[in-house]
Design an enzyme around this catalytic site. Structure first.
Site, short mmCIF file in Angstrom:
data_model
loop_
_atom_site.label_atom_id
_atom_site.label_comp_id
_atom_site.label_asym_id
_atom_site.label_seq_id
_atom_site.Cartn_x
_atom_site.Cartn_y
_atom_site.Cartn_z
N ASN A 102 -28.03 92.61 60.50
CA ASN A 102 -28.79 92.18 60.44
C ASN A 102 -29.59 91.20 61.22
OD1 ASN A 102 -29.11 93.67 57.48
ND2 ASN A 102 -31.88 92.50 58.46
N ASP A 103 -30.37 90.87 61.07
CA ASP A 103 -31.19 90.01 61.83
C ASP A 103 -30.53 88.49 61.69
OD1 ASP A 103 -33.51 91.41 60.40
OD2 ASP A 103 -34.18 89.68 59.44
N ARG A 222 -42.20 87.13 53.58
CA ARG A 222 -40.97 86.73 54.30
C ARG A 222 -40.66 85.78 55.46
NH1 ARG A 222 -41.62 91.80 54.20
NH2 ARG A 222 -41.49 93.69 56.25
N GLU A 270 -43.49 91.22 60.67
CA GLU A 270 -42.20 90.91 60.23
C GLU A 270 -41.10 89.11 61.59
OE1 GLU A 270 -39.38 93.89 59.96
OE2 GLU A 270 -40.09 94.06 57.75
#
Length: 516
Positions: A102-103, A222, A270
């Site tokens: 993912n990211d 985060r 995020e």
């Protein structure tokens, strides 16, 4: 089960439909590595290649809870048959060999090489066990997957972050002519911010011994994004806190960080990305953008980030998420990569992909700063065959079609004098509608605004096996969709509500990035 490590990988049989189990690897009674795996010896659907090369020569004691029979094998390679030719494998976009990604994390340019780290689960084509994967490229298009960069440990799993080159040798870790590469990441037990570094161009990576560099603040804080800010003469970290709140921290030494402000990013959360960018006339601005591509444009003044306008949106689709920009690119270039999310879609051995690397620009139009993205020029390296059409006459309501190959493509459309018209473009079962009456553009159900003035309409589309990326308004509008291309409908067609002329159409097939 005891096994002396003699090869790079331990291969676990997995079935994502099976119950999850905790697999712990111990040396002399101490847990050195632990993963959540859906182990299934009887009906495995997936081979989890778990890199244990750092334990070479040691005896691992492997226990599974809840207890079950365990059968693993060793291999020095990912001996995967048909790798990169799978039915759903993207051919023009990066995807990991095996497992989940993912990211994008830690996008950084160092010594002529582009490094892309990313969230990765080697244990399943589903989200779990967050590691940092690593890939390298010389041209932003062809990527070579490298060894794992960061592994879970007793501080938790390895969540998202960023990277920077320590050109000033601020950390004092440089051992030769090559500057130190520094990674900032989130660990999860509890959530806090940590640092790792490499003195050899990311061939080997060490976690900083005095972590964490930012202690837990609130909830699941985060995703640190680090950059050097000339205006402040300091390093800056943008950090997600909770809800739609982000925080900025500064440091002189990359180790000791002080919070300077909190910023509300309405409609976002995020994965912040903070970077500077110049307008075409040389004006320097800073952009703070969140995971949903809501962005603020501003300056650093009096020790803080000051926005110069209201928050704006770049992305209007459902797939692109958590984009990050490359740090330390030469000549002030600004390039980013997004995670293109797949929904309810998974191949047998891998899942998810990255966007085409995107060239960013910032333009001031009628007093408003607009962030734009378009495919990087380097994509031309995989241009294959191009069909060019000029001054194409469309009759009202009549479809004009052209045959396509079973391939990834980039389409470019340029038209003028379409005021009050509607143009529909279809390819591989997907449809883009340009409504010049209401100044909107739509990819299936995803709609974005246009600023068409009658002068020119320019649309670029990149289509691959599982995604479409649409760019309009010179890249100010970015729309993505997770969708499986219908390879039974290999045609490109146009339909207009009223008679019109389409000045230019380029239909270019793309070679597979895996050919090299």
């Amino acid at each position: 089960m005891n096994i002396t490590v003699t090869k790079k990988y331990l291969i676990f049989p997995v079935n994502i439909s099976a119950d999850m189990r905790r697999a712990c690897m111990n040396i002399n009674g101490e847990t050195v590595y632990a993963l959540n795996l859906a182990i299934d010896n009887e009906n495995p659907k997936f081979n989890a290649y778990i890199d244990v090369s750092r334990f070479m020569g040691n005896e691992l004691s492997i226990s599974v809870s809840p207890e079950t029979e365990l059968s693993v094998r060793e291999s020095d390679t990912m001996d995967i048959e048909g790798l990169y030719s799978e039915e759903l494998r993207p051919q023009a976009h990066f995807s990991t060999k095996n497992g989940w990604n993912n990211d994008p994390n830690g996008l950084v340019y160092l010594d002529g090489t582009y490094h892309m780290f990313y969230q990765h689960n080697p244990g399943s084509p589903k989200w779990e066990n967050m590691h940092w994967g690593h890939a390298e490229s010389k041209d932003l298009i062809h990527w070579e997957e490298k060894d794992m960069a960061l592994y879970p440990d007793n501080t938790g799993t390895m969540f998202s972050g960023s990277a920077i080159v320590d050109n000033k040798n601020t950390l004092g870790l440089q051992t030769g002519e090559l500057p130190t590469g520094v990674l900032f990441y989130t660990s999860t037990a509890p959530f806090c911010q940590r640092m790792a570094y490499s003195t050899d161009g990311f061939k080997t990576i060490k976690k900083y011994e005095n972590n964490p560099v930012i202690e837990h603040i609130v909830d699941a804080n985060r995703d640190p994004s680090v950059v050097y800010c000339q205006e402040l003469g300091k390093y800056v970290i943008a950090l997600y806190l909770e809800k739609d709140i982000y925080a900025l921290f500064t440091s002189d030494d990359l180790v000791s960080w002080t919070e300077i402000q909190r910023i509300k990013m309405e409609g976002d959360n995020e994965c912040p990305d903070l970077f500077c960018i110049n307008t075409p006339d040389g004006e320097r601005k800073w952009v703070l953008i969140g995971a949903h591509d809501r962005y603020l444009v501003g300056d650093f003044k009096n020790g803080q980030f000051v926005s110069v306008q209201d928050i704006r949106s770049l992305h209007f689709g459902n797939s692109a998420y958590a984009g990050q920009s490359f740090s330390d690119l030469p000549n002030g270039r600004a390039v980013r990569v997004d995670w293109l999310r797949w929904f309810d879609l998974s191949a047998d051995r891998f899942s998810q992909q990255m966007s085409i690397p995107l060239e960013m620009s910032l333009n001031k139009i009628d007093g408003i700063y607009h962030l734009s993205v378009l495919p990087v020029k380097e994509i031309e390296a995989i241009f294959d065959k191009t069909q060019k059409y000029e001054n194409l006459s469309l009759k009202a309501g009549e479809k004009t079609s052209f045959a396509l190959e079973d391939s990834a493509y980039i389409f470019k459309i340029h038209a003028k004098a379409l005021k009050d018209n509607k143009l529909s473009v279809s390819f591989f079962g997907k449809t883009v509608e340009c409504d010049l009456k209401e100044n909107s553009i739509k990819l299936d159900d995803h709609k974005g605004p246009l600023s068409y003035t009658g002068e020119a309409l320019d649309v670029t589309v990149v289509v691959d096996r599982c995604t479409v990326e649409l760019f309009s308004d010179d890249g100010r509008i970015y729309i993505t969709e997770c969708t499986v291309a219908d390879r039974n409908m290999c045609e490109f067609s146009l339909t207009a509500e009223n008679d019109c002329i389409i000045e230019n159409i380029d239909l270019t097939s793309l070679e597979s990035i895996w050919n090299k």
